[in-house]
Design a protein around this motif. Structure first.
Motif, PDB file in Angstrom:
ATOM      1  N   PRO A  92       0.789  -1.238   0.000  1.00  0.00           N
ATOM      2  CA  PRO A  92       0.000   0.000   0.000  1.00  0.00           C
ATOM      3  C   PRO A  92       0.822   1.289   0.000  1.00  0.00           C
ATOM      4  N   GLU A  93       2.054   1.250  -0.499  1.00  0.00           N
ATOM      5  CA  GLU A  93       2.846   2.476  -0.581  1.00  0.00           C
ATOM      6  C   GLU A  93       2.138   3.492  -1.478  1.00  0.00           C
ATOM      7  N   ILE A  94       2.144   4.735  -1.031  1.00  0.00           N
ATOM      8  CA  ILE A  94       1.453   5.787  -1.769  1.00  0.00           C
ATOM      9  C   ILE A  94       2.028   5.925  -3.171  1.00  0.00           C
ATOM     10  N   PHE A 153       0.285   3.854  -5.869  1.00  0.00           N
ATOM     11  CA  PHE A 153      -0.984   4.416  -6.343  1.00  0.00           C
ATOM     12  C   PHE A 153      -0.748   5.657  -7.196  1.00  0.00           C
ATOM     13  N   ASP A 154       0.209   6.483  -6.796  1.00  0.00           N
ATOM     14  CA  ASP A 154       0.500   7.695  -7.564  1.00  0.00           C
ATOM     15  C   ASP A 154       0.920   7.352  -8.993  1.00  0.00           C
ATOM     16  N   VAL A 187      -3.297   6.767 -15.426  1.00  0.00           N
ATOM     17  CA  VAL A 187      -4.684   6.571 -15.865  1.00  0.00           C
ATOM     18  C   VAL A 187      -5.362   7.921 -16.086  1.00  0.00           C
ATOM     19  N   ALA A 188      -5.109   8.875 -15.206  1.00  0.00           N
ATOM     20  CA  ALA A 188      -5.723  10.200 -15.335  1.00  0.00           C
ATOM     21  C   ALA A 188      -5.272  10.901 -16.606  1.00  0.00           C
ATOM     22  N   ILE A 192      -9.439   7.855  -3.842  1.00  0.00           N
ATOM     23  CA  ILE A 192      -9.701   6.972  -4.973  1.00  0.00           C
ATOM     24  C   ILE A 192     -10.976   6.183  -4.678  1.00  0.00           C
ATOM     25  N   VAL A 193     -11.906   6.190  -5.609  1.00  0.00           N
ATOM     26  CA  VAL A 193     -13.152   5.440  -5.452  1.00  0.00           C
ATOM     27  C   VAL A 193     -12.811   3.951  -5.475  1.00  0.00           C
ATOM     28  N   SER A 194     -13.080   3.251  -4.371  1.00  0.00           N
ATOM     29  CA  SER A 194     -12.549   1.903  -4.193  1.00  0.00           C
ATOM     30  C   SER A 194     -13.594   0.923  -3.682  1.00  0.00           C
TER      31      SER A 194
END
Length: 211
Positions: free
Chosen positions: A146-148, A151-152, A158-159, A185-187
């Motif tokens: 789960p390192e930030i 996700f970044d 994707v963005a 993030i919608v999860s």
């Protein structure tokens, strides 16, 4: 119903079933130790393997924790057996992925995975290369959920590909879901296909109402 916004999927525990206890027992037997001690060492060293260290370095670290030393032949055997233990695909989820692609849903993959396993699965399961627009593999990124930073790297890419779209994230791990939600993030925490389908319908309808 179409799901037009991008979806970022986890791999293990969602699309491919997690390793089972008997698999750990077989690995421990091959390593020449008991299952309890082996499991502790296996998971303790796994994050570095996921981030890209070599199989030799990984199994050497596992062995050192157990007071064992593995030669190259044993490393190759352990790696092969480990790869097999993470290859049990959930066919219902793969069918869903194809359905989503038929609806033109952009699909992405964000997974913690060591390089030998990534190579192994790619050779065995063609859908892994076929269905996803981009795959964010921890062994290639050098960071793991789960390192930030994991996700970044994934969601910023994707963005850029889908400006203005709200990307959704599906993972079975509570810690990964908590990290994603902490980044707004919608999860959805995956606990079965039916609940996932319902969540996708609900989240898609919510986005339609905002449009």
């Amino acid at each position: 119903m179409a799901y037009p916004s991008p979806i970022v999927f986890d791999l293990f525990g969602v699309l491919i079933r997690k390793q089972r206890s008997p698999d750990q027992d077989r690995l421990a037997e091959l390593a020449g130790t008991d299952s309890t001690g082996f499991s502790a060492a296996y998971w303790q060293e796994r994050p570095n393997y996921d981030r890209g260290c070599s199989p030799g370095a990984y199994w050497s670290a596992v062995g050192a924790s157990l007071g064992l030393s593995f030669n190259q032949g044993k490393v190759e055997q352990l790696t092969a057996l480990d790869n097999e233990s993470w290859s049990n695909v959930d066919p219902s989820m793969v069918r869903m992925l194809y359905e989503l692609r038929r609806c033109d849903t952009p699909l992405y993959l964000l997974s913690n995975i060591p390089d030998p396993l990534f190579t192994f699965l790619d050779a065995r399961h063609g859908w892994l290369a076929e269905l996803f627009e981009q795959r964010f593999m921890s062994c290639e990124m050098g960071v793991a959920k789960p390192e930030i930073a994991a996700f970044d790297k994934a969601f910023s890419s994707v963005a850029r590909r889908h400006p203005g779209a709200v990307a959704r994230f599906v993972d079975d791990s509570p810690s990964n879901i908590a990290a994603a939600r902490g980044l707004s993030i919608v999860s959805h925490r995956y606990q079965g296909l039916a609940a996932l389908q319902a969540w996708l319908r609900d989240s898609d309808e919510a986005q339609e109402l905002k449009a």
